[in-house]
Motif scaffolding. Structure first.
Motif, PDB file in Angstrom:
ATOM      1  N   SER A  54       5.593  -7.995 -11.199  1.00 51.92           N
ATOM      2  CA  SER A  54       4.619  -6.911 -11.365  1.00 51.92           C
ATOM      3  C   SER A  54       4.235  -6.392  -9.982  1.00 51.92           C
ATOM      4  CB  SER A  54       3.385  -7.389 -12.128  1.00 51.92           C
ATOM      5  OG  SER A  54       2.712  -8.404 -11.413  1.00 51.92           O
ATOM      6  N   PHE A  55       4.052  -5.089  -9.887  1.00 53.01           N
ATOM      7  CA  PHE A  55       3.720  -4.447  -8.615  1.00 53.01           C
ATOM      8  C   PHE A  55       2.283  -3.927  -8.649  1.00 53.01           C
ATOM      9  CE2 PHE A  55       8.329  -4.211  -8.866  1.00 53.01           C
ATOM     10  CZ  PHE A  55       8.715  -4.587  -7.583  1.00 53.01           C
ATOM     11  N   HIS A  56       1.604  -4.046  -7.505  1.00 53.13           N
ATOM     12  CA  HIS A  56       0.198  -3.663  -7.414  1.00 53.13           C
ATOM     13  C   HIS A  56      -0.042  -2.939  -6.092  1.00 53.13           C
ATOM     14  CE1 HIS A  56      -0.593  -6.502 -10.764  1.00 53.13           C
ATOM     15  NE2 HIS A  56       0.386  -7.180 -10.186  1.00 53.13           N
ATOM     16  N   SER A  57      -0.854  -1.895  -6.155  1.00 52.54           N
ATOM     17  CA  SER A  57      -1.168  -1.109  -4.965  1.00 52.54           C
ATOM     18  C   SER A  57      -2.461  -1.610  -4.326  1.00 52.54           C
ATOM     19  CB  SER A  57      -1.320   0.372  -5.337  1.00 52.54           C
ATOM     20  OG  SER A  57      -1.737   1.127  -4.222  1.00 52.54           O
ATOM     21  N   THR A  77      -7.218   1.048 -11.880  1.00 51.08           N
ATOM     22  CA  THR A  77      -7.929   0.743 -10.647  1.00 51.08           C
ATOM     23  C   THR A  77      -8.962  -0.356 -10.815  1.00 51.08           C
ATOM     24  OG1 THR A  77      -7.647   3.045 -10.006  1.00 51.08           O
ATOM     25  CG2 THR A  77      -9.252   1.760  -8.752  1.00 51.08           C
ATOM     26  N   ASN A  78      -8.955  -1.314  -9.891  1.00 50.94           N
ATOM     27  CA  ASN A  78      -9.940  -2.386  -9.856  1.00 50.94           C
ATOM     28  C   ASN A  78     -10.712  -2.316  -8.537  1.00 50.94           C
ATOM     29  OD1 ASN A  78      -9.002  -3.590 -12.312  1.00 50.94           O
ATOM     30  ND2 ASN A  78      -7.245  -4.340 -11.159  1.00 50.94           N
ATOM     31  N   LEU A  79     -11.931  -2.819  -8.555  1.00 49.89           N
ATOM     32  CA  LEU A  79     -12.784  -2.798  -7.371  1.00 49.89           C
ATOM     33  C   LEU A  79     -12.831  -4.182  -6.742  1.00 49.89           C
ATOM     34  CD1 LEU A  79     -14.850  -1.021  -5.757  1.00 49.89           C
ATOM     35  CD2 LEU A  79     -16.618  -1.991  -7.223  1.00 49.89           C
ATOM     36  N   SER A 132       0.798  -1.225   0.000  1.00 52.68           N
ATOM     37  CA  SER A 132       0.000   0.000   0.000  1.00 52.68           C
ATOM     38  C   SER A 132       0.833   1.279   0.000  1.00 52.68           C
ATOM     39  CB  SER A 132      -0.938   0.019   1.213  1.00 52.68           C
ATOM     40  OG  SER A 132      -0.187  -0.029   2.413  1.00 52.68           O
ATOM     41  N   ASN A 133       2.094   1.204   0.431  1.00 54.78           N
ATOM     42  CA  ASN A 133       2.846   2.427   0.698  1.00 54.78           C
ATOM     43  C   ASN A 133       4.287   2.306   0.222  1.00 54.78           C
ATOM     44  OD1 ASN A 133       3.861   4.792   1.711  1.00 54.78           O
ATOM     45  ND2 ASN A 133       3.355   4.374   3.844  1.00 54.78           N
ATOM     46  N   LEU A 134       4.669   3.171  -0.689  1.00 56.38           N
ATOM     47  CA  LEU A 134       6.034   3.174  -1.223  1.00 56.38           C
ATOM     48  C   LEU A 134       7.007   3.906  -0.299  1.00 56.38           C
ATOM     49  CD1 LEU A 134       7.591   2.197  -3.708  1.00 56.38           C
ATOM     50  CD2 LEU A 134       6.975   4.331  -4.862  1.00 56.38           C
ATOM     51  N   ASP A 135       6.456   4.570   0.716  1.00 53.77           N
ATOM     52  CA  ASP A 135       7.254   5.362   1.651  1.00 53.77           C
ATOM     53  C   ASP A 135       7.767   4.520   2.820  1.00 53.77           C
ATOM     54  OD1 ASP A 135       8.306   7.878   2.510  1.00 53.77           O
ATOM     55  OD2 ASP A 135       6.710   8.028   3.994  1.00 53.77           O
ATOM     56  N   SER A 136       7.520   3.225   2.781  1.00 54.91           N
ATOM     57  CA  SER A 136       7.906   2.343   3.884  1.00 54.91           C
ATOM     58  C   SER A 136       9.257   1.677   3.616  1.00 54.91           C
ATOM     59  CB  SER A 136       6.836   1.270   4.071  1.00 54.91           C
ATOM     60  OG  SER A 136       7.311   0.239   4.910  1.00 54.91           O
ATOM     61  N   CYS A 148       3.101  10.157  -6.007  1.00 56.38           N
ATOM     62  CA  CYS A 148       2.107   9.556  -5.129  1.00 56.38           C
ATOM     63  C   CYS A 148       2.755   8.608  -4.126  1.00 56.38           C
ATOM     64  CB  CYS A 148       1.075   8.789  -5.943  1.00 56.38           C
ATOM     65  SG  CYS A 148       0.067   9.847  -7.007  1.00 56.38           S
ATOM     66  N   LEU A 149       2.284   8.664  -2.881  1.00 58.10           N
ATOM     67  CA  LEU A 149       2.824   7.813  -1.825  1.00 58.10           C
ATOM     68  C   LEU A 149       2.639   6.328  -2.121  1.00 58.10           C
ATOM     69  CD1 LEU A 149       1.709   9.739   1.377  1.00 58.10           C
ATOM     70  CD2 LEU A 149       4.055   9.100   0.817  1.00 58.10           C
ATOM     71  N   ASN A 150       1.558   5.991  -2.819  1.00 54.89           N
ATOM     72  CA  ASN A 150       1.319   4.577  -3.114  1.00 54.89           C
ATOM     73  C   ASN A 150       1.962   4.134  -4.434  1.00 54.89           C
ATOM     74  OD1 ASN A 150      -0.368   5.919  -4.863  1.00 54.89           O
ATOM     75  ND2 ASN A 150      -2.187   4.690  -4.416  1.00 54.89           N
ATOM     76  N   GLY A 151       2.606   5.079  -5.142  1.00 55.52           N
ATOM     77  CA  GLY A 151       3.338   4.726  -6.358  1.00 55.52           C
ATOM     78  C   GLY A 151       2.487   4.490  -7.585  1.00 55.52           C
ATOM     79  N   ILE A 152       1.177   4.783  -7.506  1.00 54.44           N
ATOM     80  CA  ILE A 152       0.288   4.452  -8.617  1.00 54.44           C
ATOM     81  C   ILE A 152       0.551   5.310  -9.857  1.00 54.44           C
ATOM     82  CG2 ILE A 152      -1.593   6.017  -7.953  1.00 54.44           C
ATOM     83  CD1 ILE A 152      -1.873   2.407  -9.357  1.00 54.44           C
ATOM     84  N   ASP A 153       1.259   6.430  -9.682  1.00 52.32           N
ATOM     85  CA  ASP A 153       1.586   7.286 -10.826  1.00 52.32           C
ATOM     86  C   ASP A 153       2.802   6.769 -11.600  1.00 52.32           C
ATOM     87  OD1 ASP A 153       3.170   7.811  -8.586  1.00 52.32           O
ATOM     88  OD2 ASP A 153       3.485   9.915  -9.114  1.00 52.32           O
ATOM     89  N   ARG A 154       3.394   5.670 -11.166  1.00 53.00           N
ATOM     90  CA  ARG A 154       4.578   5.116 -11.836  1.00 53.00           C
ATOM     91  C   ARG A 154       4.161   4.009 -12.801  1.00 53.00           C
ATOM     92  NH1 ARG A 154       9.164   6.865  -9.401  1.00 53.00           N
ATOM     93  NH2 ARG A 154       8.736   8.185  -7.581  1.00 53.00           N
ATOM     94  N   LYS A 155       4.807   3.974 -13.935  1.00 51.37           N
ATOM     95  CA  LYS A 155       4.412   3.013 -14.975  1.00 51.37           C
ATOM     96  C   LYS A 155       4.633   1.571 -14.534  1.00 51.37           C
ATOM     97  CE  LYS A 155       8.889   3.304 -17.376  1.00 51.37           C
ATOM     98  NZ  LYS A 155       9.569   3.634 -18.637  1.00 51.37           N
ATOM     99  N   GLU A 156       5.570   1.359 -13.590  1.00 51.57           N
ATOM    100  CA  GLU A 156       5.852  -0.013 -13.137  1.00 51.57           C
ATOM    101  C   GLU A 156       4.758  -0.544 -12.201  1.00 51.57           C
ATOM    102  OE1 GLU A 156       9.662   2.200 -13.930  1.00 51.57           O
ATOM    103  OE2 GLU A 156       7.944   2.542 -12.601  1.00 51.57           O
ATOM    104  N   MET A 157       3.917   0.358 -11.664  1.00 50.42           N
ATOM    105  CA  MET A 157       2.827  -0.068 -10.798  1.00 50.42           C
ATOM    106  C   MET A 157       1.636  -0.396 -11.693  1.00 50.42           C
ATOM    107  SD  MET A 157       2.229  -0.563  -7.536  1.00 50.42           S
ATOM    108  CE  MET A 157       3.314   0.513  -6.604  1.00 50.42           C
ATOM    109  N   GLN A 158       1.337  -1.676 -11.839  1.00 51.68           N
ATOM    110  CA  GLN A 158       0.393  -2.104 -12.870  1.00 51.68           C
ATOM    111  C   GLN A 158      -1.069  -1.894 -12.520  1.00 51.68           C
ATOM    112  OE1 GLN A 158       1.150  -5.875 -14.651  1.00 51.68           O
ATOM    113  NE2 GLN A 158       3.265  -5.375 -15.130  1.00 51.68           N
ATOM    114  N   SER A 159      -1.416  -1.950 -11.216  1.00 53.52           N
ATOM    115  CA  SER A 159      -2.826  -1.784 -10.856  1.00 53.52           C
ATOM    116  C   SER A 159      -2.946  -1.415  -9.390  1.00 53.52           C
ATOM    117  CB  SER A 159      -3.617  -3.067 -11.124  1.00 53.52           C
ATOM    118  OG  SER A 159      -3.290  -4.064 -10.167  1.00 53.52           O
ATOM    119  N   GLN A 160      -4.139  -0.971  -9.013  1.00 54.42           N
ATOM    120  CA  GLN A 160      -4.450  -0.847  -7.598  1.00 54.42           C
ATOM    121  C   GLN A 160      -5.857  -1.385  -7.370  1.00 54.42           C
ATOM    122  OE1 GLN A 160      -4.649   3.046  -5.884  1.00 54.42           O
ATOM    123  NE2 GLN A 160      -5.624   3.982  -7.656  1.00 54.42           N
TER     124      GLN A 160
END
Length: 360
Positions: A119-122, A188-190, A98-102, A163-175
């Motif tokens: 692959s990375f996911h938030s 984003t998925n629900l 959830s957090n790239l700042d950790s 973004c703290l969760n890294g979702i603005d980075r191309k390597e972060m594939q989904s949240q």
């Protein structure tokens, strides 16, 4: 070859939430080896997981204390080593956090972000992921300090912006979120989250409607006492207006509170609402597991708590009022402040000011 699915959970709600993801993936027949790294023992369903690694539990400390960083980094090294061994084995790997700042996730991401097998996911852990909160100047300064401590202790932490969760980075594939605001991207998925049963032993259903106040004791270490009590005063004013004859209030301390801060908060509330009976709910149990129906909680009050969002979504048929305070004091960036206010209002959560008035 079976795909590895690694979930790194740093809060109790994180753990409960990812178990819903795993449960749904297993029900859909999605194959994989599911691995959990968690700092919380609460609510862990062991039969869901192929492997569980318990990290050191959260320990309250000064974030500039060397001993604090020694414990954190020792734990982060352990996680990094185990995950690296899994990655090096050659299997495709999905990593959820959830957090790239950790310290637990930062270097793991930046070191492996170009590896095509990974692959990375938030995953959601409060408003940070839903509103996509960005690193501000104060946060970046803390990252610099964190990076020096990490380097001194033989580890790495990479300061970053965005973004703290890294979702603005191309390597972060989904949240994966419980709730998708209209502004979110196609990444984003629900997920449907089923209510988790509480471990609290509540024998009888309460007949009197109650209000719940969520503690925000750690905030005393981030803002000055005058501002903290100013926010609290606004909340109390609102509670008294909503319930003029209130006799009983449930109080749920923050899971990472210190007793002195909690006692000060108790004393302040009682001094402003005479003859009030405060029932403290288990401080260590995650608030999302509370059974609102049995406790007959109809109104929720908090100081900018991510848990308010989770509880609103999980108990939308039970909660009649949800009020949140402190935004103007906590968020200095006007755009960020407006984003949070719009988000809370979109969920039907009222934003109140220091005078206890509901902002329109």
């Amino acid at each position: 070859m079976i795909k590895n699915k690694i979930f790194i959970c740093l809060t109790p709600f994180n753990t409960l939430y990812v178990q819903e993801i795993v449960k749904q993936q297993r029900e859909e027949g999605i194959e994989g080896k599911f691995l959990l790294f968690t700092r919380s023992t609460q609510g862990v369903t062991e039969e869901l997981w192929d492997q569980i690694s318990y990290l050191n539990p959260y320990e309250k400390s000064n974030n500039n204390d060397l001993n604090y960083y020694k414990k954190m980094i020792l734990d982060a090294k352990k996680l990094y080593r185990v995950v690296s061994e899994i990655i090096n084995f050659g299997s495709e790997t999905e990593i959820y956090f959830s957090n790239l700042d950790s310290l637990y996730t930062n270097y793991l991401f930046f070191k492996n972000k170009k590896d095509k097998k990974i692959s990375f996911h938030s995953i959601q852990d409060g408003t940070m992921n839903i509103v996509s909160r960005k690193v501000n100047y104060a946060m970046f300064k803390r990252q610099i300090i964190k990076s020096f401590y990490a380097m001194f202790l033989g580890f790495r932490f990479i300061p970053f912006i965005g973004c703290l969760n890294g979702i603005d980075r191309k390597e972060m594939q989904s949240q994966i979120l419980l709730f998708i605001p209209k502004t979110h991207s196609s990444k984003t998925n629900l997920i449907h989250f089923e209510k988790v049963e509480s471990s609290s032993k509540i024998k009888e259903i309460s007949r009197e409607p109650y209000s719940l106040l969520l503690g925000a004791e750690p905030l005393l270490e981030l803002i000055d006492q005058k501002s903290y009590y100013s926010i609290l005063r606004g909340l109390i004013t609102r509670i008294r207006r909503d319930f003029p004859y209130l006799e009983t209030l449930y109080y749920k301390p923050h899971p990472f509170h210190n007793p002195q801060s909690k006692n000060k908060t108790f004393e302040y509330i009682k001094s402003h609402i005479p003859n009030l009976k405060i029932i403290e709910l288990n401080g260590q149990e995650t608030v999302e597991t509370l059974d609102f129906r049995k406790l007959n909680i109809k109104a929720l009050y908090s100081i900018n708590s991510s848990a308010s969002v989770n509880l609103k979504l999980l108990n939308k048929d039970l909660l009649e009022l949800v009020r949140i305070a402190g935004l103007d004091i906590i968020y200095k960036n006007k755009q960020e402040l407006n984003n949070f206010k719009m988000f809370y209002r979109s969920l039907g959560i009222s934003v109140i000011n220091e005078e206890g008035e509901i902002e329109q």
